[in-house]
Structure formats: structure tokens, C-alpha cells
Design a protein around this motif. Structure first.
Motif, PDB file in Angstrom:
ATOM      1  N   THR A  51      93.631  35.469  38.230  1.00 49.03           N
ATOM      2  CA  THR A  51      93.395  35.167  36.896  1.00 49.03           C
ATOM      3  C   THR A  51      94.085  34.345  36.420  1.00 49.03           C
ATOM      4  OG1 THR A  51      94.957  36.739  35.842  1.00 49.03           O
ATOM      5  CG2 THR A  51      92.710  37.664  36.061  1.00 49.03           C
ATOM      6  N   GLN A  53      96.333  34.151  34.302  1.00 49.32           N
ATOM      7  CA  GLN A  53      97.773  34.779  33.994  1.00 49.32           C
ATOM      8  C   GLN A  53      98.552  35.116  35.217  1.00 49.32           C
ATOM      9  OE1 GLN A  53      94.644  36.032  32.604  1.00 49.32           O
ATOM     10  NE2 GLN A  53      95.169  35.480  30.354  1.00 49.32           N
ATOM     11  N   GLN A  54      97.734  35.571  36.130  1.00 46.07           N
ATOM     12  CA  GLN A  54      98.235  35.865  37.652  1.00 46.07           C
ATOM     13  C   GLN A  54      98.875  34.418  38.141  1.00 46.07           C
ATOM     14  OE1 GLN A  54      95.048  37.995  39.064  1.00 46.07           O
ATOM     15  NE2 GLN A  54      96.043  39.840  39.121  1.00 46.07           N
ATOM     16  N   THR A  57     101.762  33.252  36.388  1.00 43.68           N
ATOM     17  CA  THR A  57     103.042  34.331  36.776  1.00 43.68           C
ATOM     18  C   THR A  57     103.582  33.579  38.222  1.00 43.68           C
ATOM     19  OG1 THR A  57     102.558  36.242  35.705  1.00 43.68           O
ATOM     20  CG2 THR A  57     103.790  36.473  37.560  1.00 43.68           C
TER      21      THR A  57
END
Length: 226
Positions: A51, A53-54, A57
Motif C-alpha cells: 500500500t 502507506q507501507q 513507512t
């Protein structure tokens, strides 16, 4: 019956969200109420691969680990091309290892290659800066805005040659400084960092670090070139 007034905060109610508290309130007070007090969340969607977001990160973690070892611009500029490639590869490997939510080897292999290209391109931008030392990474700090106390996590703080400090906020998409200056700012996070803080840092400037393939740049404000 017109019911347009939310219940007041009680002393038993704690609002969490860091600078997003101001961001949501600036964008839409009802969305801020629904998100931060009612804890409303959208239904998650299925993603093929990592994703956004991943991926974000992993980028943050890779840069945190890289600067944890490299520490300053002098060391960065002393690396040979091969040494730099090794340090970037090691940081990415450690970042992926530290995150236990990734399980698909094929997607991770692709992401490793993408991150390696991205970080090496970004570090060429870092090499063009005057001397600096990275003194903090992913550091928690507390800011007071009126009667509101906000806890935030700063991506990075650099100490400059004159002893002052530059706060850096990593972004993987396009950024706009105009988002800081409207009467209801879209991105209040960086301006928030200019307020008095619990570490008593001398903030000379704040900047987005736009780590975006093909459009790498710092975008920010400072008293002097940094």
C-alpha cells in the motif's frame, strides 16, 4: 431541531492525532469531529502489492537507518559510489526486516530496487547542501498551540554549521508551500514546528524533503540558505 454543536471536551477525553488535529479542523470541522472524536474510519480496500502507506513507512525507515549510521554531510560526501550503494542497500534491508507486516517476497524485491534508485537519487540532492549533522530522527516533541498541546514525531532535525537547526519533513508526493499560508492551511505541520518546543531548539528553517522520482527537491523556508 438544529443540532450543529458537538459536545464539549471533558477532562476524561483525550484527543490523539498530532498535527492532523489542526489539519482536519482546518479542512472541515465536522470531519475533525468524526475522525478524532467519533474515531470514524473508511473501510480499507484490498491492494495488490504494498500500500502507499507501507511504501512510505519503508522510505522513512530506510532514511532513518541510513542517517543513523552516516550521521553527517562530511561522511556522506566521503563515500565512494560503491560504498554509498552498499550503505543504501543495508539500510533498506534493515528497514524491511524491522517491519513484520510484509510477507510477499516478489513485491518486496521490486520495492527494494525501487527504494534503492529513489534513495540514491535523493542523496545526490543532499550532497549539494552546506555542511550539516543529523542530530535527530523520528523524534517525539511537544508543541503548545493556544490551549492545545500536540505531540508530534519529527522526521528529522539537522544541526547546521552555525549551531541552528533545520526541521525536515519527508514527503513522497508533490508539495506546495502555499499549503502553509492560507487562512485555513492545508498542511499546518511544518508551521507548527516553528512554535516554541519542549527541546528549546533554535529553528532556523523548516522544509519538505520531496523524495519523488524525477522531481527531487527541498521546499521550505529558512533565514539563510541551508
Amino acid at each position: 431541531i438544529i443540532d450543529d454543536q458537538a459536545p464539549p471536551l471533558s477532562h476524561l477525553e483525550t484527543i490523539r492525532g498530532g498535527s492532523s488535529i489542526l489539519k482536519h479542523q482546518s479542512a472541515c470541522p465536522f470531519k475533525a469531529f468524526a475522525t478524532l472524536r467519533l474515531l470514524a474510519r473508511p473501510i480499507s480496500t484490498v491492494e495488490i502489492g504494498l500500500t502507499p502507506q507501507q511504501a512510505g513507512t519503508l522510505l522513512h525507515k530506510s532514511l532513518e537507518l541510513f542517517w543513523g549510521k552516516t550521521k553527517d554531510s562530511r561522511t556522506l560526501n566521503a563515500y565512494s559510489e560503491k560504498e554509498l550503494e552498499e550503505e543504501v542497500g543495508y539500510a533498506i534491508h534493515q528497514a524491511i526486516t524491522s517491519e513484520h507486516t510484509f510477507s510477499h517476497d516478489t513485491f518486496l524485491l521490486i520495492e527494494k530496487k525501487r527504494l534503492a534508485r529513489l534513495l540514491k537519487e535523493w542523496l545526490l540532492i543532499e550532497k549539494q547542501r552546506p555542511a550539516f549533522t543529523v542530530i535527530a530522527k523520528e523524534q517525539h516533541q511537544q508543541y503548545t498551540f493556544g490551549e492545545l498541546t500536540i505531540n508530534v514525531q519529527l522526521d528529522r532535525i539537522d544541526e547546521l554549521s552555525d549551531g541552528s537547526h533545520l526541521v525536515i519533513d519527508y514527503k513522497t508526493g508533490l508539495t506546495r508551500l502555499s499549503s502553509w499560508f492560507s487562512s485555513r492551511p492545508d498542511e499546518p505541520q511544518c508551521p507548527l514546528y516553528c512554535l516554541p518546543n519542549d527541546k528549546m531548539l533554535t529553528i532556523q528553517g523548516v522544509s519538505f524533503a520531496q523524495v519523488k522520482a524525477g522531481d527531487m527537491q527541498f521546499k521550505g523556508l529558512s533565514h539563510e540558505s541551508s
